[in-house]
Design a protein around this motif. Structure first.
Motif, PDB file in Angstrom:
ATOM      1  N   GLY A  93       4.204   0.416  22.803  1.00  0.00           N
ATOM      2  CA  GLY A  93       5.617   0.953  22.516  1.00  0.00           C
ATOM      3  C   GLY A  93       6.742   0.030  23.275  1.00  0.00           C
ATOM      4  N   ALA A  94       6.436  -0.668  24.661  1.00  0.00           N
ATOM      5  CA  ALA A  94       7.250  -1.601  25.083  1.00  0.00           C
ATOM      6  C   ALA A  94       7.571  -2.742  24.277  1.00  0.00           C
ATOM      7  N   ASP A  95       8.596  -2.741  24.115  1.00  0.00           N
ATOM      8  CA  ASP A  95       8.999  -4.368  23.412  1.00  0.00           C
ATOM      9  C   ASP A  95       9.251  -5.800  24.456  1.00  0.00           C
ATOM     10  N   ASP A  96       9.327  -5.202  25.709  1.00  0.00           N
ATOM     11  CA  ASP A  96       9.281  -6.091  26.855  1.00  0.00           C
ATOM     12  C   ASP A  96       9.241  -6.064  27.962  1.00  0.00           C
ATOM     13  N   CYS A  97       8.172  -6.649  29.011  1.00  0.00           N
ATOM     14  CA  CYS A  97       7.517  -6.617  30.502  1.00  0.00           C
ATOM     15  C   CYS A  97       8.065  -7.695  31.382  1.00  0.00           C
ATOM     16  N   LEU A  98       8.224  -6.752  32.532  1.00  0.00           N
ATOM     17  CA  LEU A  98       9.026  -7.814  33.304  1.00  0.00           C
ATOM     18  C   LEU A  98       8.285  -7.256  34.243  1.00  0.00           C
ATOM     19  N   SER A  99       7.688  -7.667  35.303  1.00  0.00           N
ATOM     20  CA  SER A  99       6.682  -7.915  36.705  1.00  0.00           C
ATOM     21  C   SER A  99       7.603  -7.934  38.076  1.00  0.00           C
ATOM     22  N   LYS A 100       7.093  -6.822  38.588  1.00  0.00           N
ATOM     23  CA  LYS A 100       8.023  -6.610  39.731  1.00  0.00           C
ATOM     24  C   LYS A 100       7.144  -7.403  41.122  1.00  0.00           C
ATOM     25  N   PRO A 101       7.943  -7.850  41.958  1.00  0.00           N
ATOM     26  CA  PRO A 101       9.446  -7.781  41.946  1.00  0.00           C
ATOM     27  C   PRO A 101      10.082  -8.982  41.183  1.00  0.00           C
ATOM     28  N   PHE A 102      11.207  -8.118  40.769  1.00  0.00           N
ATOM     29  CA  PHE A 102      11.597  -9.101  39.212  1.00  0.00           C
ATOM     30  C   PHE A 102      13.211  -9.128  40.241  1.00  0.00           C
ATOM     31  N   ALA A 103      14.183 -10.415  39.526  1.00  0.00           N
ATOM     32  CA  ALA A 103      15.203 -11.005  40.287  1.00  0.00           C
ATOM     33  C   ALA A 103      15.865 -10.226  39.211  1.00  0.00           C
ATOM     34  N   SER A 104      17.165 -10.192  40.144  1.00  0.00           N
ATOM     35  CA  SER A 104      18.495  -8.897  38.761  1.00  0.00           C
ATOM     36  C   SER A 104      18.832  -9.757  37.415  1.00  0.00           C
ATOM     37  N   VAL A 105      18.997 -10.879  38.141  1.00  0.00           N
ATOM     38  CA  VAL A 105      19.731 -12.010  36.904  1.00  0.00           C
ATOM     39  C   VAL A 105      18.714 -12.097  35.946  1.00  0.00           C
ATOM     40  N   GLU A 106      17.781 -12.160  36.116  1.00  0.00           N
ATOM     41  CA  GLU A 106      16.393 -11.669  34.861  1.00  0.00           C
ATOM     42  C   GLU A 106      16.480 -11.138  34.377  1.00  0.00           C
ATOM     43  N   LEU A 107      16.648  -9.591  34.579  1.00  0.00           N
ATOM     44  CA  LEU A 107      17.271  -8.481  34.002  1.00  0.00           C
ATOM     45  C   LEU A 107      17.351  -8.564  33.218  1.00  0.00           C
ATOM     46  N   VAL A 108      18.979  -8.936  33.846  1.00  0.00           N
ATOM     47  CA  VAL A 108      20.026  -8.925  33.149  1.00  0.00           C
ATOM     48  C   VAL A 108      19.951  -9.730  31.969  1.00  0.00           C
ATOM     49  N   ALA A 109      19.595 -10.639  32.084  1.00  0.00           N
ATOM     50  CA  ALA A 109      19.136 -11.829  30.680  1.00  0.00           C
ATOM     51  C   ALA A 109      18.431 -11.142  29.957  1.00  0.00           C
ATOM     52  N   ARG A 110      17.396 -10.471  30.361  1.00  0.00           N
ATOM     53  CA  ARG A 110      16.178 -10.124  29.215  1.00  0.00           C
ATOM     54  C   ARG A 110      16.572  -8.883  28.774  1.00  0.00           C
ATOM     55  N   ILE A 111      17.715  -8.203  29.498  1.00  0.00           N
ATOM     56  CA  ILE A 111      18.224  -6.935  28.882  1.00  0.00           C
ATOM     57  C   ILE A 111      19.368  -7.495  27.040  1.00  0.00           C
ATOM     58  N   ARG A 112      19.890  -8.384  27.726  1.00  0.00           N
ATOM     59  CA  ARG A 112      20.922  -9.187  26.341  1.00  0.00           C
ATOM     60  C   ARG A 112      19.844  -9.773  25.352  1.00  0.00           C
ATOM     61  N   ALA A 113      18.763 -10.319  25.750  1.00  0.00           N
ATOM     62  CA  ALA A 113      17.946 -10.581  24.930  1.00  0.00           C
ATOM     63  C   ALA A 113      17.064  -9.804  24.133  1.00  0.00           C
ATOM     64  N   LEU A 114      16.760  -9.017  24.769  1.00  0.00           N
ATOM     65  CA  LEU A 114      16.773  -7.360  23.365  1.00  0.00           C
ATOM     66  C   LEU A 114      18.080  -6.876  22.556  1.00  0.00           C
ATOM     67  N   SER A 115      18.802  -6.865  23.963  1.00  0.00           N
ATOM     68  CA  SER A 115      19.699  -6.260  22.178  1.00  0.00           C
ATOM     69  C   SER A 115      20.055  -6.735  20.950  1.00  0.00           C
ATOM     70  N   ARG A 116      20.098  -8.695  21.789  1.00  0.00           N
ATOM     71  CA  ARG A 116      20.431  -9.260  20.253  1.00  0.00           C
ATOM     72  C   ARG A 116      19.747  -8.951  19.263  1.00  0.00           C
ATOM     73  N   ARG A 117      18.445  -8.611  19.899  1.00  0.00           N
ATOM     74  CA  ARG A 117      17.392  -8.638  18.325  1.00  0.00           C
ATOM     75  C   ARG A 117      17.726  -6.615  17.498  1.00  0.00           C
ATOM     76  N   ARG A 118      18.567  -6.168  17.617  1.00  0.00           N
ATOM     77  CA  ARG A 118      18.983  -5.373  16.812  1.00  0.00           C
ATOM     78  C   ARG A 118      20.305  -5.613  16.032  1.00  0.00           C
ATOM     79  N   ARG A 119      20.830  -6.699  16.409  1.00  0.00           N
ATOM     80  CA  ARG A 119      22.191  -7.395  15.833  1.00  0.00           C
ATOM     81  C   ARG A 119      21.526  -8.805  14.899  1.00  0.00           C
ATOM     82  N   THR A 120      20.814  -8.944  14.808  1.00  0.00           N
ATOM     83  CA  THR A 120      19.541 -10.047  14.203  1.00  0.00           C
ATOM     84  C   THR A 120      20.964 -10.321  12.921  1.00  0.00           C
ATOM     85  N   ALA A 121      21.198  -9.691  11.744  1.00  0.00           N
ATOM     86  CA  ALA A 121      22.038  -9.680  11.257  1.00  0.00           C
ATOM     87  C   ALA A 121      23.723 -10.263  11.660  1.00  0.00           C
ATOM     88  N   ALA A 122      24.149  -9.634  12.396  1.00  0.00           N
ATOM     89  CA  ALA A 122      25.664  -9.918  13.442  1.00  0.00           C
ATOM     90  C   ALA A 122      25.570 -11.534  13.524  1.00  0.00           C
TER      91      ALA A 122
END
Length: 258
Positions: A93-122
């Protein structure tokens, strides 16, 4: 944006949590999967980040539990760098997977990308009274003038512009931009809004709505002073000579005879 971060190592997760908060995200941390499940039921999250190695029921079962709700948040699974782990996470059920270890900047970018999917009409660019907020570039312009905002100020302005003039309660701003551990009586929101007003250069555009919160209002149009200047000039003009000649003689009081 509100995040639930479930990780088995509280020490290493502290640095990640600090980075997310610096990026204007409200973060709730859970060390165990049962605690994370309880928080996900009690609160509304935009993104839930789950470590596959959580104690008790485990990360994959937590993914299935969160994804099985009627309105599930976006789920990101932190896995080992193996194809089978990522496939299992996506199937859980995961929408995305990130392998460990990871960089914090990549995590922030992926979170924002996931959040944009919910506001596709906005729209990606929000506009109000000459203010343009570009969500993709993370830029704000006022009449084409670039305004430098902190992540918190940007997040406050984005929520107010998404509300389209409706009041956003003080508690909602704290929950979405800060976190549940922030004291509800703090003046952090008021201070941030005050700085935001000064930077925008139009303080009247952000209004206090009778204790309900903050909302975007209409800028008051500047009043033209030209009619008042012309009226003042008319009143100060000297009396024309003809008008002085035509003045009635009775206006002068005769001297009494001795």
């Amino acid at each position: 944006m509100r995040i639930l971060f479930a990780h088995n190592d509280s020490v290493s997760a502290q640095a990640v949590t600090s980075e997310l908060r610096r990026s204007a995200m409200a973060v709730d941390f859970a060390h165990r999967s049962d605690e994370a499940e309880r928080l996900s039921i009690c609160n509304d999250y935009d993104v839930v980040i789950i470590d596959q190695d959580l104690p008790t029921i485990g990360g994959y079962e937590l993914c299935r539990s969160v994804a099985g709700r009627q309105v599930p948040p976006h789920i990101m699974l932190l896995t080992a760098n193996r194809v089978e782990d990522r496939v299992r996470g996506l199937c859980s059920g995961a929408d995305d997977c990130l392998s460990k270890p990871f960089a914090s900047v990549e995590l922030v970018a992926r979170i924002r990308a996931l959040s944009r999917r919910r506001r596709t009409a906005a729209p990606l660019i929000l506009r109000h009274e000459g203010i343009a907020l570009d969500q993709a570039r993370r830029e704000v312009r006022v009449h084409e003038r670039l305004v430098k905002l902190t992540p918190k100020e940007f997040a406050v302005l984005r929520l107010l512009m998404e509300a389209k003039g409706q009041p956003v309660p003080h508690e909602d701003l704290l929950a979405d931009i800060w976190d549940t551990h922030m004291n509800s009586r703090t003046n952090t929101v008021r201070t941030t809004v005050s700085r935001l007003r000064r930077k925008l250069g139009c303080p009247e555009v952000i209004c206090v709505d009778n204790g309900k919160g903050y909302r975007l209002g209409q800028r008051t149009a500047p009043t033209s002073v030209e009619p008042r200047i012309q009226d003042r000039r008319r009143r100060s003009e000297p009396v024309p000579p003809r008008a002085a000649q035509d003045a009635p003689a009775s206006a002068e009081r005769p001297r009494p005879q001795p």
